[in-house]
Structures are given as C-alpha cells and as structure tokens.
Design an enzyme around this catalytic site. Structure first.
Site, PDB file in Angstrom:
ATOM      1  N   HIS A 174      38.675  41.397  45.015  1.00 56.67           N
ATOM      2  CA  HIS A 174      39.187  41.115  46.353  1.00 56.67           C
ATOM      3  C   HIS A 174      40.349  42.065  46.673  1.00 56.67           C
ATOM      4  O   HIS A 174      41.191  42.322  45.833  1.00 56.67           O
ATOM      5  CB  HIS A 174      39.431  39.543  46.527  1.00 56.67           C
ATOM      6  CG  HIS A 174      40.355  39.103  45.259  1.00 56.67           C
ATOM      7  ND1 HIS A 174      39.965  38.679  44.201  1.00 56.67           N
ATOM      8  CD2 HIS A 174      41.651  38.708  45.540  1.00 56.67           C
ATOM      9  CE1 HIS A 174      41.039  38.502  43.346  1.00 56.67           C
ATOM     10  NE2 HIS A 174      42.176  38.353  44.214  1.00 56.67           N
ATOM     11  N   VAL A 222      41.663  35.570  40.081  1.00 53.99           N
ATOM     12  CA  VAL A 222      40.186  35.128  40.182  1.00 53.99           C
ATOM     13  C   VAL A 222      39.344  36.604  40.063  1.00 53.99           C
ATOM     14  O   VAL A 222      39.764  37.695  40.573  1.00 53.99           O
ATOM     15  CB  VAL A 222      40.061  34.690  41.826  1.00 53.99           C
ATOM     16  CG1 VAL A 222      38.679  34.412  42.023  1.00 53.99           C
ATOM     17  CG2 VAL A 222      40.793  33.445  41.942  1.00 53.99           C
ATOM     18  N   HIS A 246      43.526  41.926  49.022  1.00 56.73           N
ATOM     19  CA  HIS A 246      44.542  41.032  49.910  1.00 56.73           C
ATOM     20  C   HIS A 246      44.870  42.003  50.937  1.00 56.73           C
ATOM     21  O   HIS A 246      45.151  43.223  50.888  1.00 56.73           O
ATOM     22  CB  HIS A 246      45.692  40.539  49.271  1.00 56.73           C
ATOM     23  CG  HIS A 246      45.507  39.861  48.144  1.00 56.73           C
ATOM     24  ND1 HIS A 246      45.914  38.484  47.777  1.00 56.73           N
ATOM     25  CD2 HIS A 246      45.140  40.248  46.782  1.00 56.73           C
ATOM     26  CE1 HIS A 246      45.389  38.024  46.673  1.00 56.73           C
ATOM     27  NE2 HIS A 246      45.284  39.236  45.745  1.00 56.73           N
TER      28      HIS A 246
HETATM   29  P1  5GP Z   1      44.555  37.626  42.472  1.00 57.25           P
HETATM   30  O1  5GP Z   1      45.693  37.055  41.835  1.00 57.25           O
HETATM   31  O2  5GP Z   1      43.337  37.079  41.792  1.00 57.25           O
HETATM   32  O3  5GP Z   1      44.690  38.485  43.312  1.00 57.25           O
HETATM   33  O4  5GP Z   1      44.590  36.279  43.803  1.00 57.25           O
HETATM   34  C1  5GP Z   1      43.591  35.234  44.022  1.00 57.25           C
HETATM   35  C2  5GP Z   1      43.940  34.836  45.216  1.00 57.25           C
HETATM   36  O5  5GP Z   1      43.159  33.505  45.475  1.00 57.25           O
HETATM   37  C3  5GP Z   1      45.494  34.056  45.404  1.00 57.25           C
HETATM   38  O6  5GP Z   1      45.894  34.478  46.751  1.00 57.25           O
HETATM   39  C4  5GP Z   1      45.300  32.540  45.757  1.00 57.25           C
HETATM   40  O7  5GP Z   1      46.114  32.065  46.729  1.00 57.25           O
HETATM   41  C5  5GP Z   1      43.762  32.618  46.391  1.00 57.25           C
HETATM   42  N1  5GP Z   1      42.882  31.499  45.994  1.00 57.25           N
HETATM   43  C6  5GP Z   1      42.961  30.676  44.742  1.00 57.25           C
HETATM   44  N2  5GP Z   1      42.026  30.013  44.989  1.00 57.25           N
HETATM   45  C7  5GP Z   1      41.603  29.823  46.064  1.00 57.25           C
HETATM   46  C8  5GP Z   1      40.520  28.807  46.907  1.00 57.25           C
HETATM   47  O8  5GP Z   1      39.885  27.948  46.346  1.00 57.25           O
HETATM   48  N3  5GP Z   1      40.346  29.382  48.086  1.00 57.25           N
HETATM   49  C9  5GP Z   1      40.855  30.334  48.646  1.00 57.25           C
HETATM   50  N4  5GP Z   1      40.481  30.593  50.152  1.00 57.25           N
HETATM   51  N5  5GP Z   1      41.648  31.153  48.017  1.00 57.25           N
HETATM   52  C10 5GP Z   1      42.119  30.754  46.692  1.00 57.25           C
END
Ligand code: 5GP
Length: 148
Positions: free
Chosen positions: A110, A106, A112
C-alpha cells in the site's frame, strides 16, 4: 547483519486489505479500476489519508510486478491531486513501508497518500480510529474530486 540475502516471505491472502478488497471487511472505497483499489485509512494521520493498493497479491515493494507498481503509482498521483483539491491542502505526503524493519504492519502493498496543510504535523501512525461519519464524508469529498 548477515551476508545471506533474505527472501521476502510469501503473500498471505488472509491479510486485512485482501479481506477489504473481497468485501469481507467494510471500508470507505474512494477509487477502483481493473488493477488498483483505494480506500481511506481507518486511523488517518490527517484528513483524507488514503491507502492505494494493487489488486494483485503483492506483499510490498519487494515482490510486486513492475506493471502493478506502475498502476498503483499512477493512481497514487490521482489521489494526491484529488486530496489537495478536496481538503484544501498545501501539499501531500506519500509513504510506503516494506517489511517489519520499515514499520510495515499490513502485508499487502500500500501507498499512503496523506494531504498536508502548512504547519499541521501528522498524527502518530495508527493512533486514533476516526469516527465513521467523518470517514464517510471524507470519502465522498475525495470521490467527487477524483471524478471532477
Ligand atoms: P503500514 O504500517 O502497514 O504501512 O500501515 C498500515 C495502515 O493500515 C495503518 O495506517 C493503519 O491505520 C491502517 N489500517 C489498519 N487496519 C485497518 C483497517 O481495518 N481498515 C483500514 N481502512 N485501515 C486499516
């Protein structure tokens, strides 16, 4: 590998976290101030898994303004401490991915923040959508710890 420096792609305001901040998609918010927003990950890798994001339109660590990054980091620390208190955790894992090669999915910056219990491995990333009632209860616990 090319010698040409790669440019960070432009921020897309239609990303899912921007929609969550605008209230177009529901989420379990745990914290908000003038620069930062934090909400539960819908597919938590452990109970209390929270995403801390800037309100400013930043794609990831490569394009965020230093002040916004500092604000996000300070809130990540607050959420980390609250997560330990709220979930009886022994530690906390912070992760931030930038660009596809890193695992970013996304494209709104962010961090985590994942409470950790001794000996309990993380669930695989983005594997199981948590029950909404469980997320609601976890959000209440975190909010209480954040305001304690
Ligand atoms: P990335 O890999 O980009 O660091 O992590 C994206 C995070 O967004 C993942 O841990 C995934 O579970 C979370 N995520 C994806 N779609 C949604 C959503 O619609 N709502 C929420 N609250 N989290 C999401």
């Amino acid at each position: 590998m090319s010698d040409t420096p790669r440019e960070t792609p432009a921020y897309d305001p239609q990303n899912i976290f921007a929609k969550i901040m605008r209230g177009e998609i529901p989420a379990f918010k745990v914290y908000e101030d003038d620069r930062v927003f934090a909400f539960l990950d819908i597919m938590p890798r452990a109970p209390g898994h929270t995403l801390v994001i800037p309100k400013a339109p930043a794609r990831n660590i490569l394009d965020i303004a230093p002040d916004d990054l500092a604000a996000v980091a300070l809130v990540a620390q607050k959420v980390a401490k609250a997560g330990i208190a709220a979930f009886g955790a022994d530690g906390v894992t912070l992760m931030q991915f930038s660009e596809p090669a890193s695992g970013q999915e996304v494209y709104h910056l962010h961090i985590h923040v994942i409470p950790r219990v001794d000996g309990v491995p993380l669930k695989p990333a983005a594997s199981v959508k948590e029950d909404m009632a469980v997320l609601a209860e976890h959000a209440e616990r975190l909010k209480a710890a954040l305001t304690a």
